[in-house]
Design a protein around this motif. Structure first.
Motif, PDB file in Angstrom:
ATOM      1  N   GLY A 114       4.355 -21.091   9.926  1.00 33.38           N
ATOM      2  CA  GLY A 114       5.221 -21.252   9.226  1.00 33.38           C
ATOM      3  C   GLY A 114       4.952 -21.516   7.868  1.00 33.38           C
ATOM      4  N   PHE A 115       3.145 -21.871   7.010  1.00 36.15           N
ATOM      5  CA  PHE A 115       3.417 -21.553   5.889  1.00 36.15           C
ATOM      6  C   PHE A 115       2.405 -20.279   5.581  1.00 36.15           C
ATOM      7  CE2 PHE A 115       4.481 -25.746   6.611  1.00 36.15           C
ATOM      8  CZ  PHE A 115       4.718 -26.523   5.712  1.00 36.15           C
ATOM      9  N   VAL A 116       2.776 -20.004   4.412  1.00 34.27           N
ATOM     10  CA  VAL A 116       1.396 -18.772   3.340  1.00 34.27           C
ATOM     11  C   VAL A 116       0.373 -19.538   2.416  1.00 34.27           C
ATOM     12  CG1 VAL A 116       2.983 -17.335   4.666  1.00 34.27           C
ATOM     13  CG2 VAL A 116       3.460 -17.852   3.018  1.00 34.27           C
ATOM     14  N   THR A 117      -0.053 -18.616   2.002  1.00 31.04           N
ATOM     15  CA  THR A 117      -1.531 -18.908   0.603  1.00 31.04           C
ATOM     16  C   THR A 117      -1.065 -18.224  -0.106  1.00 31.04           C
ATOM     17  OG1 THR A 117      -2.124 -20.531   2.142  1.00 31.04           O
ATOM     18  CG2 THR A 117      -3.380 -19.703   0.280  1.00 31.04           C
ATOM     19  N   LEU A 118      -0.361 -18.588  -0.998  1.00 28.61           N
ATOM     20  CA  LEU A 118      -0.431 -17.818  -2.344  1.00 28.61           C
ATOM     21  C   LEU A 118      -1.456 -17.975  -3.154  1.00 28.61           C
ATOM     22  CD1 LEU A 118       3.441 -18.216  -2.834  1.00 28.61           C
ATOM     23  CD2 LEU A 118       2.611 -16.592  -1.449  1.00 28.61           C
ATOM     24  N   ARG A 119      -1.047 -16.904  -3.463  1.00 29.03           N
ATOM     25  CA  ARG A 119      -2.797 -17.245  -5.151  1.00 29.03           C
ATOM     26  C   ARG A 119      -2.302 -16.143  -6.175  1.00 29.03           C
ATOM     27  NH1 ARG A 119      -9.337 -15.545  -4.623  1.00 29.03           N
ATOM     28  NH2 ARG A 119      -9.295 -16.640  -6.606  1.00 29.03           N
ATOM     29  N   PRO A 120      -1.947 -16.880  -6.850  1.00 24.79           N
ATOM     30  CA  PRO A 120      -1.354 -15.956  -7.865  1.00 24.79           C
ATOM     31  C   PRO A 120      -2.588 -15.765  -9.310  1.00 24.79           C
ATOM     32  CG  PRO A 120      -0.289 -18.512  -8.033  1.00 24.79           C
ATOM     33  CD  PRO A 120      -1.696 -18.641  -7.084  1.00 24.79           C
ATOM     34  N   HIS A 121      -2.459 -14.700  -9.640  1.00 24.13           N
ATOM     35  CA  HIS A 121      -3.295 -14.396 -11.418  1.00 24.13           C
ATOM     36  C   HIS A 121      -3.653 -15.304 -12.202  1.00 24.13           C
ATOM     37  CE1 HIS A 121      -3.470 -10.299 -10.324  1.00 24.13           C
ATOM     38  NE2 HIS A 121      -2.055 -10.242 -10.429  1.00 24.13           N
ATOM     39  N   ALA A 122      -5.302 -15.199 -12.459  1.00 24.00           N
ATOM     40  CA  ALA A 122      -5.485 -16.509 -13.053  1.00 24.00           C
ATOM     41  C   ALA A 122      -5.029 -16.895 -13.690  1.00 24.00           C
ATOM     42  CB  ALA A 122      -6.811 -16.486 -13.181  1.00 24.00           C
ATOM     43  N   THR A 123      -4.310 -18.374 -14.477  1.00 20.03           N
ATOM     44  CA  THR A 123      -3.706 -18.393 -16.125  1.00 20.03           C
ATOM     45  C   THR A 123      -4.666 -18.109 -16.865  1.00 20.03           C
ATOM     46  OG1 THR A 123      -5.199 -20.134 -16.139  1.00 20.03           O
ATOM     47  CG2 THR A 123      -3.056 -20.197 -14.470  1.00 20.03           C
ATOM     48  N   ASP A 124      -3.745 -18.641 -17.773  1.00 22.88           N
ATOM     49  CA  ASP A 124      -4.490 -18.078 -19.405  1.00 22.88           C
ATOM     50  C   ASP A 124      -6.330 -18.326 -19.299  1.00 22.88           C
ATOM     51  OD1 ASP A 124      -2.121 -16.524 -20.153  1.00 22.88           O
ATOM     52  OD2 ASP A 124      -1.490 -17.324 -21.367  1.00 22.88           O
ATOM     53  N   ASN A 125      -6.520 -19.911 -19.307  1.00 25.77           N
ATOM     54  CA  ASN A 125      -7.676 -20.245 -19.613  1.00 25.77           C
ATOM     55  C   ASN A 125      -8.695 -19.981 -18.111  1.00 25.77           C
ATOM     56  OD1 ASN A 125      -6.753 -22.137 -17.554  1.00 25.77           O
ATOM     57  ND2 ASN A 125      -6.409 -23.516 -18.875  1.00 25.77           N
ATOM     58  N   GLY A 126      -8.115 -19.065 -17.244  1.00 26.68           N
ATOM     59  CA  GLY A 126      -9.422 -18.816 -16.529  1.00 26.68           C
ATOM     60  C   GLY A 126      -8.424 -19.225 -15.323  1.00 26.68           C
ATOM     61  N   ALA A 161       0.555  -1.110   0.157  1.00 25.25           N
ATOM     62  CA  ALA A 161      -0.046  -0.230   0.211  1.00 25.25           C
ATOM     63  C   ALA A 161       1.340   1.040   0.126  1.00 25.25           C
ATOM     64  CB  ALA A 161      -0.732  -0.453   1.410  1.00 25.25           C
ATOM     65  N   ARG A 162       1.889   1.040   1.068  1.00 24.29           N
ATOM     66  CA  ARG A 162       2.860   2.397   1.092  1.00 24.29           C
ATOM     67  C   ARG A 162       3.983   2.232  -0.876  1.00 24.29           C
ATOM     68  NH1 ARG A 162       3.884   1.940   5.584  1.00 24.29           N
ATOM     69  NH2 ARG A 162       6.085  -0.178   5.293  1.00 24.29           N
ATOM     70  N   PHE A 163       3.983   1.808  -0.927  1.00 26.36           N
ATOM     71  CA  PHE A 163       4.708   1.537  -2.777  1.00 26.36           C
ATOM     72  C   PHE A 163       3.534   2.346  -3.737  1.00 26.36           C
ATOM     73  CE2 PHE A 163       5.846  -0.113  -6.364  1.00 26.36           C
ATOM     74  CZ  PHE A 163       6.822   0.517  -6.882  1.00 26.36           C
ATOM     75  N   ALA A 164       2.723   1.787  -3.131  1.00 24.38           N
ATOM     76  CA  ALA A 164       1.764   2.649  -4.420  1.00 24.38           C
ATOM     77  C   ALA A 164       1.080   3.938  -4.509  1.00 24.38           C
ATOM     78  CB  ALA A 164      -0.193   1.560  -4.146  1.00 24.38           C
ATOM     79  N   GLU A 165       0.454   4.207  -3.012  1.00 29.61           N
ATOM     80  CA  GLU A 165       0.394   5.216  -2.655  1.00 29.61           C
ATOM     81  C   GLU A 165       1.703   6.520  -3.145  1.00 29.61           C
ATOM     82  OE1 GLU A 165       0.009   8.267   1.201  1.00 29.61           O
ATOM     83  OE2 GLU A 165      -0.608   6.255   1.332  1.00 29.61           O
ATOM     84  N   THR A 166       2.913   5.962  -3.075  1.00 30.46           N
ATOM     85  CA  THR A 166       3.981   6.693  -3.034  1.00 30.46           C
ATOM     86  C   THR A 166       4.145   6.998  -4.633  1.00 30.46           C
ATOM     87  OG1 THR A 166       4.997   5.328  -0.613  1.00 30.46           O
ATOM     88  CG2 THR A 166       6.606   6.984  -2.689  1.00 30.46           C
ATOM     89  N   HIS A 167       3.601   6.462  -5.495  1.00 24.84           N
ATOM     90  CA  HIS A 167       3.991   6.262  -6.627  1.00 24.84           C
ATOM     91  C   HIS A 167       2.673   6.901  -7.038  1.00 24.84           C
ATOM     92  CE1 HIS A 167       8.111   4.749  -6.700  1.00 24.84           C
ATOM     93  NE2 HIS A 167       7.428   3.717  -5.567  1.00 24.84           N
ATOM     94  N   GLY A 168       1.964   7.082  -6.702  1.00 24.94           N
ATOM     95  CA  GLY A 168       0.676   7.121  -6.976  1.00 24.94           C
ATOM     96  C   GLY A 168      -0.279   6.117  -8.216  1.00 24.94           C
ATOM     97  N   LEU A 169       0.366   5.330  -7.577  1.00 23.33           N
ATOM     98  CA  LEU A 169      -0.562   4.079  -8.093  1.00 23.33           C
ATOM     99  C   LEU A 169      -2.103   3.727  -8.413  1.00 23.33           C
ATOM    100  CD1 LEU A 169       2.491   2.105  -9.038  1.00 23.33           C
ATOM    101  CD2 LEU A 169       1.781   3.353 -10.099  1.00 23.33           C
ATOM    102  N   ALA A 170      -2.584   3.536  -8.491  1.00 25.58           N
ATOM    103  CA  ALA A 170      -4.187   2.934  -7.891  1.00 25.58           C
ATOM    104  C   ALA A 170      -4.079   1.438  -7.613  1.00 25.58           C
ATOM    105  CB  ALA A 170      -5.397   2.033  -9.157  1.00 25.58           C
ATOM    106  N   GLN A 171      -2.868  -0.047  -8.387  1.00 25.34           N
ATOM    107  CA  GLN A 171      -2.360  -1.069  -7.922  1.00 25.34           C
ATOM    108  C   GLN A 171      -1.249  -1.520  -8.309  1.00 25.34           C
ATOM    109  OE1 GLN A 171      -5.401  -2.865 -10.613  1.00 25.34           O
ATOM    110  NE2 GLN A 171      -6.212  -4.021  -8.266  1.00 25.34           N
ATOM    111  N   ALA A 172      -0.356  -2.123  -6.857  1.00 22.57           N
ATOM    112  CA  ALA A 172       0.598  -2.182  -7.396  1.00 22.57           C
ATOM    113  C   ALA A 172       0.940  -3.976  -8.184  1.00 22.57           C
ATOM    114  CB  ALA A 172       1.679  -2.492  -6.049  1.00 22.57           C
ATOM    115  N   MET A 173       2.143  -3.786  -8.076  1.00 25.99           N
ATOM    116  CA  MET A 173       1.756  -5.689  -8.937  1.00 25.99           C
ATOM    117  C   MET A 173       3.150  -6.289  -7.899  1.00 25.99           C
ATOM    118  SD  MET A 173       4.700  -7.987 -10.449  1.00 25.99           S
ATOM    119  CE  MET A 173       5.458  -7.079 -11.264  1.00 25.99           C
ATOM    120  N   VAL A 174       3.037  -7.348  -7.461  1.00 27.96           N
ATOM    121  CA  VAL A 174       3.186  -8.201  -7.112  1.00 27.96           C
ATOM    122  C   VAL A 174       4.159  -9.698  -7.424  1.00 27.96           C
ATOM    123  CG1 VAL A 174       3.280  -9.390  -4.489  1.00 27.96           C
ATOM    124  CG2 VAL A 174       2.205  -6.908  -4.372  1.00 27.96           C
ATOM    125  N   GLU A 175       4.992  -9.043  -7.203  1.00 24.94           N
ATOM    126  CA  GLU A 175       5.641 -10.918  -7.294  1.00 24.94           C
ATOM    127  C   GLU A 175       6.814 -11.907  -6.980  1.00 24.94           C
ATOM    128  OE1 GLU A 175       8.127 -12.149 -11.713  1.00 24.94           O
ATOM    129  OE2 GLU A 175       9.032 -10.882 -10.449  1.00 24.94           O
TER     130      GLU A 175
END
Length: 107
Positions: free
Chosen positions: A60-72, A25-39
């Motif tokens: 010790g585990f986290v859940t990552l939810r990647p963007h949908a693939t090309d086929n959704g 959120a701080r990165f997006a605000e600092t750079h005037g972005l509506a959204q940031a990309m997180v990789e």
């Protein structure tokens, strides 16, 4: 693979994920972005552009939810936090503008 060392002792995943969200959120605000990309890059070299990261299931585990693939197709990855090599925050790419441009008819 070496173990993840965090200063300050025991790891609180909820706090870690909250702080990552704050940094995004701080990165997006600092750079005037509506959204940031997180990789996220894992130690095995796999990279995922994320929709979300969650502190569940914990232990010790986290859940990552990647963007949908090309086929959704959607997926969630439950990974040990120690498998995360880096988290990159950058400006989100804008969607390409589709449409038809008529030729200029003024002579």
């Amino acid at each position: 693979m070496s173990e993840l060392w965090l200063p300050g002792g025991a790891l609180d995943l909820d706090d870690f994920v909250r702080r990552v969200h704050e940094q995004i959120a701080r990165f997006a605000e600092t750079h005037g972005l509506a959204q940031a990309m997180v990789e996220v890059e894992l130690r095995d070299g796999a990279r995922y552009v994320l929709d979300t990261i969650a502190s569940e299931p914990g232990h010790g585990f986290v859940t990552l939810r990647p963007h949908a693939t090309d086929n959704g197709e959607r997926q969630e990855l439950i990974v040990p936090l120690a498998s995360v090599a880096q988290i990159r925050i950058a400006p989100a790419e804008q969607e390409p503008q589709f449409g038809f441009a008529l030729p200029d008819t003024s002579d």
